[in-house]
Design a protein around this motif. Structure first.
Motif, PDB file in Angstrom:
ATOM      1  N   ASN A   1       6.575  -7.752   1.670  1.00  0.00           N
ATOM      2  CA  ASN A   1       6.874  -6.411   2.177  1.00  0.00           C
ATOM      3  C   ASN A   1       8.376  -6.123   2.214  1.00  0.00           C
ATOM      4  OD1 ASN A   1       7.615  -7.954   4.367  1.00  0.00           O
ATOM      5  ND2 ASN A   1       6.032  -7.158   5.733  1.00  0.00           N
ATOM      6  N   GLN A   2       9.160  -7.027   1.690  1.00  0.00           N
ATOM      7  CA  GLN A   2      10.598  -6.798   1.545  1.00  0.00           C
ATOM      8  C   GLN A   2      10.962  -6.545   0.081  1.00  0.00           C
ATOM      9  OE1 GLN A   2      11.777 -10.462   3.371  1.00  0.00           O
ATOM     10  NE2 GLN A   2      11.764  -9.616   5.454  1.00  0.00           N
TER      11      GLN A   2
ATOM     12  N   PRO B   1      -3.874 -12.219  -3.082  1.00  0.00           N
ATOM     13  CA  PRO B   1      -3.285 -12.913  -1.922  1.00  0.00           C
ATOM     14  C   PRO B   1      -2.211 -12.109  -1.193  1.00  0.00           C
ATOM     15  CG  PRO B   1      -2.226 -13.655  -3.927  1.00  0.00           C
ATOM     16  CD  PRO B   1      -3.268 -12.660  -4.354  1.00  0.00           C
ATOM     17  N   TYR B   2      -2.044 -10.850  -1.516  1.00  0.00           N
ATOM     18  CA  TYR B   2      -0.935 -10.091  -0.948  1.00  0.00           C
ATOM     19  C   TYR B   2      -1.402  -9.390   0.323  1.00  0.00           C
ATOM     20  CZ  TYR B   2       0.528 -11.057  -5.675  1.00  0.00           C
ATOM     21  OH  TYR B   2       0.829 -11.700  -6.839  1.00  0.00           O
ATOM     22  N   THR B   3      -1.097 -10.015   1.455  1.00  0.00           N
ATOM     23  CA  THR B   3      -1.678  -9.555   2.718  1.00  0.00           C
ATOM     24  C   THR B   3      -0.633  -9.097   3.735  1.00  0.00           C
ATOM     25  OG1 THR B   3      -1.658 -11.828   3.536  1.00  0.00           O
ATOM     26  CG2 THR B   3      -3.679 -11.067   2.457  1.00  0.00           C
ATOM     27  N   ASP B   4       0.641  -9.074   3.365  1.00  0.00           N
ATOM     28  CA  ASP B   4       1.668  -8.660   4.324  1.00  0.00           C
ATOM     29  C   ASP B   4       1.434  -7.241   4.801  1.00  0.00           C
ATOM     30  OD1 ASP B   4       4.795 -10.307   3.375  1.00  0.00           O
ATOM     31  OD2 ASP B   4       2.813 -11.065   3.924  1.00  0.00           O
TER      32      ASP B   4
ATOM     33  N   LEU C   1       8.687   4.069  -6.597  1.00  0.00           N
ATOM     34  CA  LEU C   1       7.335   4.492  -6.242  1.00  0.00           C
ATOM     35  C   LEU C   1       6.577   3.321  -5.643  1.00  0.00           C
ATOM     36  CD1 LEU C   1       6.192   6.726  -9.251  1.00  0.00           C
ATOM     37  CD2 LEU C   1       6.984   7.445  -7.000  1.00  0.00           C
ATOM     38  N   SER C   2       6.024   3.521  -4.478  1.00  0.00           N
ATOM     39  CA  SER C   2       5.256   2.488  -3.797  1.00  0.00           C
ATOM     40  C   SER C   2       3.784   2.858  -3.850  1.00  0.00           C
ATOM     41  CB  SER C   2       5.704   2.366  -2.337  1.00  0.00           C
ATOM     42  OG  SER C   2       4.978   1.357  -1.676  1.00  0.00           O
ATOM     43  N   SER C   3       3.005   1.952  -4.350  1.00  0.00           N
ATOM     44  CA  SER C   3       1.608   2.280  -4.604  1.00  0.00           C
ATOM     45  C   SER C   3       0.673   1.557  -3.637  1.00  0.00           C
ATOM     46  CB  SER C   3       1.243   1.872  -6.033  1.00  0.00           C
ATOM     47  OG  SER C   3      -0.145   1.913  -6.238  1.00  0.00           O
ATOM     48  N   LYS C   4      -0.489   2.166  -3.435  1.00  0.00           N
ATOM     49  CA  LYS C   4      -1.563   1.375  -2.848  1.00  0.00           C
ATOM     50  C   LYS C   4      -1.891   0.259  -3.839  1.00  0.00           C
ATOM     51  CE  LYS C   4      -3.693   4.827   0.045  1.00  0.00           C
ATOM     52  NZ  LYS C   4      -4.011   4.284   1.361  1.00  0.00           N
TER      53      LYS C   4
ATOM     54  N   PRO D   1       0.200   0.547   0.955  1.00  0.00           N
ATOM     55  CA  PRO D   1       1.383   0.066   0.249  1.00  0.00           C
ATOM     56  C   PRO D   1       2.214  -0.860   1.131  1.00  0.00           C
ATOM     57  CG  PRO D   1       1.193   2.461   0.119  1.00  0.00           C
ATOM     58  CD  PRO D   1       0.211   1.995   1.122  1.00  0.00           C
ATOM     59  N   MET D   2       3.220  -1.465   0.537  1.00  0.00           N
ATOM     60  CA  MET D   2       4.086  -2.357   1.301  1.00  0.00           C
ATOM     61  C   MET D   2       5.106  -1.595   2.140  1.00  0.00           C
ATOM     62  SD  MET D   2       3.244  -5.481   0.985  1.00  0.00           S
ATOM     63  CE  MET D   2       2.391  -6.658  -0.061  1.00  0.00           C
TER      64      MET D   2
END
Lengths: 302, 299
Positions: free
Chosen positions: A32-33, A148-151, A190-193, A288-289
């Protein structure tokens, strides 16, 4: 607690392109960074297509009409490896002064994409003022996977974003100029779902006679939920016997305490004794992050 | 799919989705997160006025716009019923684009559904009671969790939304006779613990309002829902709620269990409006900078 679908976890991709947020070190920052990670399963638009009529169910009477489509047909697209189908935009209810009567008429429209997989797609009217088109994404709803991206999403703290990765979108003849945001394919601004999971009947745990797709949010090492159900979007699909078309199915929520703030699990009942489904899919999209701006409003009716 | 695709980059993955540089990311602009990805957390304290429904049974006008569909039905006895939907602006904000962007919204949280119902009885004969029990409320709290693409009418099932009325067979003070008892059967009792049903006479048939039915079941409209509209400047969040107005005349016989052939001329009016008071929910609006009209490949 029901039998959850088996995991089909893909590994983190330790290659490709990563772009860190302002002030963070890309070599050691958390998910998330980051602004962008080529390993993320983000939503991309493969194309926007004008549809043609494929089928009409019902008869529109003369005089007055109330036309209604099926609740699920109206919200979603059905798809297989060759085609995407949705329902046509229809005029609103026009009441008669003589009598009232409801008539169900559904006009199905579609586009033959020939992608070789059933994509997650949306009716264009659900995303914009454009009607009678479909927006096809890069998500294969028949392929079982867990990411595995759960932040949790992180607030954006500012900083110049004029760096990173950009590419020209398919409809542009040349690269956009200036510091705008329109006309790019990849743009780290652009930050996506993202896709969290796609669960199919292939990983259903049938022990005890379970016939449902069951999914719960990821947990930490101590067994605590990392998210609530409210952090995700769920799209359920199923194919009728003998067909390879994934039609929308309802997603059932089972939260702890009866609220979305207490995550437990969701399921898709793909087995229907009246019309059994041969294949099913539950697509889980996550936030999104970058977290949203939250504005609190009290509405008193005035 | 047409266009020149000999540029950009792709990732080659054995699992999951592959990234393709010419496919636009379906995402929002981080630099403008305040407008492009906004959650409006709404606490609904509004109370809709059931008596604002005018006696002429035309659509209510206290909302921003009365939605287009309402019914007006008249039977041979002179009964009328009407229903409709009121649209109210709850919140709005500027999205910052000079065109209509693409996007969608989701709703998370709890929608508390209830209804305010007012029953008035009048009659042409001696034995009648006007608005005997006054207003009453039946509260039905339903927790609704929705994460769906854009406009989703919320069809809650209100467990036990009843008009309760039938109780002990004793006439109210000052009223006597068989007609009075019959009228008593049509009167609503206040409270949410009553487990009997009311029978609203409509011609020869008793129309049982309640008994598990909701506004949406009767008239095929949702009791209340949230919708978002986006124009070239604003994102607007609307709430829709349903109202119902029935004016029933009975000038034929009315039957109830244990008694037949009762004749009288009596009227009653039932007005109902859906409430969402006490709801707290998030409307998460997610805008992308893309104009879908520019992105059509086969147009």
């Amino acid at each position: 607690m029901p039998a959850l679908n088996k995991k089909n976890l893909v590994g983190r991709k330790d290659y490709g392109v990563k772009v860190a947020r302002p002030y963070y070190d890309v070599r050691n920052c958390a998910d998330n960074q980051l602004l962008f990670n080529s390993g993320w399963p983000i939503l991309q638009i493969v194309g926007v297509y004008k549809c043609e009529v494929v089928k009409t169910v019902g008869t529109i009477p003369t005089g007055w009409i109330y036309i209604r489509t099926s609740h699920y047909d109206y919200d979603y697209c059905a798809s297989n490896s060759e085609m995407v189908i949705t329902s046509m935009d229809i005029d609103e209810y026009k009441p008669s002064i003589v009598s009232d009567e409801f008539v169900n008429v559904t006009v199905y429209i579609g586009y033959r994409h020939n992608l070789g997989y059933p994509p997650l797609a949306f009716p264009s009217r659900k995303l914009s003022s454009l009607q009678n088109h479909v927006v096809i994404t890069n998500i294969d709803i028949s392929k079982d996977v867990d990411y595995p991206y759960t932040d949790a999403p992180l607030e954006y703290f500012g900083g110049d974003l004029d760096y990173g990765v950009k590419s020209r979108a398919y409809w542009m003849k040349e690269m956009p100029k200036g510091n705008g945001i329109i006309g790019y394919g990849i743009n780290s601004r652009l930050s996506s779902k993202m896709v969290q999971s796609v669960k199919t009947d292939e990983t259903i745990d049938t022990s005890g006679g379970n016939q449902y797709i069951n999914w719960e949010p990821p947990k930490d090492a101590s067994g605590n939920f990392l998210n609530t159900l409210a952090d995700f979007e769920f799209y359920g699909f199923g194919t009728a016997d003998g067909s390879d078309v994934y039609y929308p199915l309802p997603v059932n929520y089972y939260p702890l305490g009866g609220t979305a703030e207490s995550a437990e699990y969701v399921n898709v009942n793909y087995y229907n004794s009246a019309a059994s489904f041969s294949q099913a899919s539950l697509v889980v999209l996550r936030s999104p992050m970058v977290s949203p701006k939250i504005v609190e409003v009290t509405y008193n009716g005035s | 799919m047409g266009l020149n695709n000999n540029y950009g980059f792709k990732t080659l993955d054995e699992d999951g989705t592959s990234l393709n540089g010419k496919w636009p990311i379906f995402g929002f602009d981080i630099e403008n997160v305040e407008r492009a990805f906004r959650t409006t957390r709404i606490t609904d304290t509004s109370v809709n006025n059931v008596t604002s429904i005018p006696s002429t049974l035309t659509p209510v006008t206290d909302g921003e716009l009365t939605y287009t569909y309402y019914q007006y039905y008249t039977d041979g006895n002179g009964s009328k019923n009407s229903h409709g939907v009121v649209k109210k602006l709850v919140a709005q904000y500027e999205h910052g684009y000079d065109y209509i962007p693409s996007g969608y919204f989701t709703i998370t949280g709890n929608m508390n559904m209830s209804a305010t119902v007012r029953v008035d009885q009048t009659g042409s004969g001696t034995y009648y009671v006007q608005n005997y029990y006054g207003d009453f409320n039946r509260q039905g709290d339903v927790n609704i969790n929705y994460n769906k693409l854009t406009s989703v009418p919320i069809y809650p099932y209100m467990d036990g939304f009843y008009l309760y009325g039938l109780g002990p067979m004793s006439a109210p003070p000052g009223v006597s006779g068989q007609g009075a008892v019959g009228q008593y059967m049509m009167q609503a009792k206040i409270g949410i613990t009553n487990t009997n049903d009311i029978i609203v006479p409509s011609g020869q048939n008793g129309y049982i309002l309640g008994n598990g039915y909701t506004v949406s079941d009767i008239y095929d409209i949702p009791a209340a829902y949230i919708d978002v509209e986006i124009d070239s400047k604003y994102v607007k969040i609307y709430k829709y709620y349903a109202w119902y107005d029935s004016y029933v005349r009975v000038n034929r016989y009315f039957t109830y269990p244990g008694s037949e052939d009762m004749f009288w001329d009596i009227s009653n009016r039932i007005r109902m409006v859906a409430q969402t008071t006490g709801s707290t929910f998030d409307v998460n609006v997610y805008l992308t900078p893309h104009k879908l009209e520019d992105m059509v490949l086969n147009g």
